[in-house]
Each structure stands twice: as structure tokens, then as C-alpha cells.
Design a protein around this motif. Sequence first.
Motif, PDB file in Angstrom:
ATOM      1  N   ALA A  16      81.236  33.423  66.287  1.00  0.00           N
ATOM      2  CA  ALA A  16      79.849  32.935  66.230  1.00  0.00           C
ATOM      3  C   ALA A  16      79.734  31.598  66.948  1.00  0.00           C
ATOM      4  O   ALA A  16      78.742  31.334  67.638  1.00  0.00           O
ATOM      5  CB  ALA A  16      79.400  32.800  64.775  1.00  0.00           C
ATOM      6  N   ALA A  17      80.759  30.749  66.801  1.00  0.00           N
ATOM      7  CA  ALA A  17      80.746  29.446  67.467  1.00  0.00           C
ATOM      8  C   ALA A  17      80.771  29.614  68.976  1.00  0.00           C
ATOM      9  O   ALA A  17      80.054  28.906  69.699  1.00  0.00           O
ATOM     10  CB  ALA A  17      81.929  28.604  67.007  1.00  0.00           C
ATOM     11  N   ALA A  20      77.309  30.579  70.049  1.00  0.00           N
ATOM     12  CA  ALA A  20      76.397  29.436  69.936  1.00  0.00           C
ATOM     13  C   ALA A  20      76.685  28.393  71.013  1.00  0.00           C
ATOM     14  O   ALA A  20      75.761  27.826  71.605  1.00  0.00           O
ATOM     15  CB  ALA A  20      76.504  28.810  68.546  1.00  0.00           C
ATOM     16  N   THR A  29      75.382  22.222  69.520  1.00  0.00           N
ATOM     17  CA  THR A  29      75.897  23.201  68.570  1.00  0.00           C
ATOM     18  C   THR A  29      76.465  22.469  67.355  1.00  0.00           C
ATOM     19  O   THR A  29      77.480  21.788  67.447  1.00  0.00           O
ATOM     20  CB  THR A  29      76.979  24.087  69.211  1.00  0.00           C
ATOM     21  OG1 THR A  29      76.403  24.793  70.307  1.00  0.00           O
ATOM     22  CG2 THR A  29      77.532  25.081  68.209  1.00  0.00           C
ATOM     23  N   VAL A  34      75.969  27.235  63.998  1.00  0.00           N
ATOM     24  CA  VAL A  34      76.996  28.288  63.946  1.00  0.00           C
ATOM     25  C   VAL A  34      76.837  29.129  62.682  1.00  0.00           C
ATOM     26  O   VAL A  34      76.967  30.358  62.723  1.00  0.00           O
ATOM     27  CB  VAL A  34      78.408  27.688  64.041  1.00  0.00           C
ATOM     28  CG1 VAL A  34      79.473  28.780  63.904  1.00  0.00           C
ATOM     29  CG2 VAL A  34      78.591  26.946  65.364  1.00  0.00           C
ATOM     30  N   GLU A  37      74.117  31.510  63.294  1.00  0.00           N
ATOM     31  CA  GLU A  37      74.581  32.570  64.201  1.00  0.00           C
ATOM     32  C   GLU A  37      75.440  33.583  63.447  1.00  0.00           C
ATOM     33  O   GLU A  37      75.371  34.794  63.707  1.00  0.00           O
ATOM     34  CB  GLU A  37      75.388  31.960  65.355  1.00  0.00           C
ATOM     35  CG  GLU A  37      75.932  32.952  66.346  1.00  0.00           C
ATOM     36  CD  GLU A  37      74.856  33.669  67.145  1.00  0.00           C
ATOM     37  OE1 GLU A  37      74.988  34.892  67.330  1.00  0.00           O
ATOM     38  OE2 GLU A  37      73.874  33.020  67.578  1.00  0.00           O
ATOM     39  N   LYS A  52      82.870  19.608  62.608  1.00  0.00           N
ATOM     40  CA  LYS A  52      82.678  20.184  63.935  1.00  0.00           C
ATOM     41  C   LYS A  52      83.970  20.084  64.741  1.00  0.00           C
ATOM     42  O   LYS A  52      84.312  21.000  65.497  1.00  0.00           O
ATOM     43  CB  LYS A  52      81.544  19.448  64.648  1.00  0.00           C
ATOM     44  CG  LYS A  52      81.205  20.005  66.019  1.00  0.00           C
ATOM     45  CD  LYS A  52      79.992  19.311  66.628  1.00  0.00           C
ATOM     46  CE  LYS A  52      79.672  19.823  68.008  1.00  0.00           C
ATOM     47  NZ  LYS A  52      78.437  19.226  68.556  1.00  0.00           N
TER      48      LYS A  52
END
Length: 198
Positions: A16-17, A20, A29, A34, A37, A52
Motif C-alpha cells: 500500500a505504501a 501511495a 505520503t 498509507v 490506501e 514514517k
Amino acid sequence: MPYIEAAVRRQQFIAAARIALLAHGVAKTSLRVVAAEAGVPLATMQYVFPSKEKLLRAVIEDVVDEIAHVLADSAATDQGLANAIRQGLDTYWGQLVRNGRELQLLQYELTMYALRTPGHEDLARVQYERYAAVVADWCRHAAEHAGETAVVSFDHLGRMIVAGVDGLILQYVCDPDDARARKGLEALAEMAKALAGV
């Protein structure tokens, strides 16, 4: 919500990251983006990746692992180092560069973000250390499997190949030219072969 193993959940968040990051860039982001997402609450995301920086590190590792898999599957390592380098460069370029401009831009953006964000500089160092280590290990395996020795260390050879590929990729994402890239890859393979002195 059904139970999902931590390792599976972690990979879902990394995937997902990457989506994104490709869509929004590194700076925009956040963990919240994320999580959205991935379709999970932010708290679930933060349980696996509390910062992060930890998520970006995992994304970098995932990208490097993808490169390692491409190299491992790319060439017959029992036909000598020179052949493995040539086939490895061709396969890497075909699978991850020619049709993967966004992935390449993401890699550069991760590097620049890390270098420009206080406290994250280590991410850029780790990123390039892993790239070089993957290539060095792959070259070492190819040479040893064929009974060859090199006149330089495989660590040095790996770093020089990464440096050459990096330059060719940067030129390609700025101005995609397949014919020029092909000549560049051929020249890089010859230079790496000469440097190795096998």
C-alpha cells in the motif's frame, strides 16, 4: 475484522505504501495516507509501523529485494561473470527500468527525501549499501560458480556497477531513448568486465 498474521499484514502495508508513494510522492505520503490506501485504521498501521521512517526503510528493503530477485532469476551464473553481468543488466533494465519509470523515480525520490530530511540521512546510505551488496553478492556467486577470480573486490565491483546503472537510469528517466540505453548497457558491461579482470 478477521485476524491477519503480522508478516502478511506488514507486506500488505508495504504494498500500500508503494502505491501511495507512486501516487503522491514521498513528502505527501503519511502513515494516514498509507492506512487509507490499505483500508485499515491508522492505529492498525501505527502498530506495525510506528513511524514514517520505519515504513520508508521497509519500502526500500522491499525494492532492493525485488532487484535481488530479478538478478537471481536473470542469468545462468555458471557461464562466467562477464556473461552474468551482461544478462543481469539486460534483464534488470527490461523488467525494472524500461517499463518501470515510476519505480525508478520513487527510488530517487526516496534517496533525496532521506538526504534532505534531518534525522533520515541514514536511509539513503542504507538504500545504496543494499543495492551495492545485492550486486556484489550476485557477481561473487557468478564468479565462484564458474571457478573465476576477480582482480578487484566484489564489493568494489558491485558499487561501480550500481554507479553506472544509476547514471544510465537517470539519463533514461529524463529522456527515454532505448537505442542510447542499449549502447550504454553494452559499454557498462564491458567496463565492468574489464574492471573485474576475470
